[in-house]
Design an enzyme around this catalytic site. Structure first.
Site, PDB file in Angstrom:
ATOM      1  N   ALA A 149      -2.379   5.732   3.841  1.00 56.33           N
ATOM      2  CA  ALA A 149      -2.820   5.305   2.514  1.00 56.33           C
ATOM      3  C   ALA A 149      -2.575   3.808   2.365  1.00 56.33           C
ATOM      4  CB  ALA A 149      -2.066   6.071   1.437  1.00 56.33           C
TER       5      ALA A 149
ATOM      6  N   GLY B 219      -2.335   0.730  -0.563  1.00 58.37           N
ATOM      7  CA  GLY B 219      -2.212   0.404  -1.976  1.00 58.37           C
ATOM      8  C   GLY B 219      -1.602  -0.978  -2.095  1.00 58.37           C
TER       9      GLY B 219
ATOM     10  N   GLY C 217       1.450  -2.159   0.145  1.00 60.54           N
ATOM     11  CA  GLY C 217       0.761  -2.259   1.425  1.00 60.54           C
ATOM     12  C   GLY C 217       0.261  -0.932   1.917  1.00 60.54           C
ATOM     13  N   LEU C 218       0.877  -0.427   3.002  1.00 54.13           N
ATOM     14  CA  LEU C 218       0.376   0.808   3.597  1.00 54.13           C
ATOM     15  C   LEU C 218       1.498   1.814   3.784  1.00 54.13           C
ATOM     16  CD1 LEU C 218       1.184   0.970   6.853  1.00 54.13           C
ATOM     17  CD2 LEU C 218      -0.572  -0.766   7.005  1.00 54.13           C
ATOM     18  N   ALA C 219       1.102   3.067   3.831  1.00 52.63           N
ATOM     19  CA  ALA C 219       2.004   4.183   4.113  1.00 52.63           C
ATOM     20  C   ALA C 219       1.337   5.036   5.182  1.00 52.63           C
ATOM     21  CB  ALA C 219       2.271   4.995   2.861  1.00 52.63           C
TER      22      ALA C 219
ATOM     23  N   CYS D 196      -4.643  10.764  -3.445  1.00 58.32           N
ATOM     24  CA  CYS D 196      -5.475   9.594  -3.757  1.00 58.32           C
ATOM     25  C   CYS D 196      -6.634   9.924  -4.690  1.00 58.32           C
ATOM     26  CB  CYS D 196      -5.968   8.918  -2.488  1.00 58.32           C
ATOM     27  SG  CYS D 196      -4.640   8.410  -1.390  1.00 58.32           S
TER      28      CYS D 196
END
Length: 135
Positions: free
Chosen positions: A58, A60, A71-73, A89
């Site tokens: 994901a 964000g 950032g990212l996951a 999401c």
């Protein structure tokens, strides 16, 4: 695994959407380095990185005065049963996966970090300074 780079997009000459695309490219490259060739970004509204119809990463990002946060996951060994109780999401009809599920073995964050650093350096064309190197 979470990555929240704090970057000044003005200094990098990047627009916000370009930054999001770079984070997606970084996660795709990481998946390639871990042996997953099918990972890809999809056009909006499907931000993040996908394996088929299931999201593995994901994205964000928050940006204020051209400075990014969040950032990212990337799902490494995430307990995916939690996602059965939500619409991840806000995307109906899509699922979630992890590196562990896709590679059919336990994949830890510690195992992924070296590949992530390689992917980040390649994508953002930068040099990362080790925490234990002299300042």
């Amino acid at each position: 695994m979470l990555c929240h780079p704090v970057l000044d997009l003005r200094l990098l000459g990047l627009r916000l959407r370009t930054h999001v695309a770079a984070l997606e490219a970084c996660a795709v490259r990481l998946c390639e380095l871990r042996g997953l060739r099918g990972a890809r970004a999809r056009p909006p509204p499907y931000t993040g990185v996908w394996l088929g119809e299931r999201k593995i990463c994901a994205i964000g990002v928050r940006c204020g005065r051209h400075i990014t946060s969040h950032g990212l996951a990337l799902n490494c060994s995430t307990d995916l049963t939690w996602f059965e109780h939500i619409v991840p999401c806000g995307l109906v009809g899509t699922g979630v996966t992890s590196l562990s599920e896709a590679l059919e073995r336990l994949v830890t964050v510690d195992e992924v970090m070296p590949s992530f650093l390689v992917a980040f350096k390649e994508t953002f064309k930068c040099t990362l300074v080790s925490e234990d190197s002299p300042s």
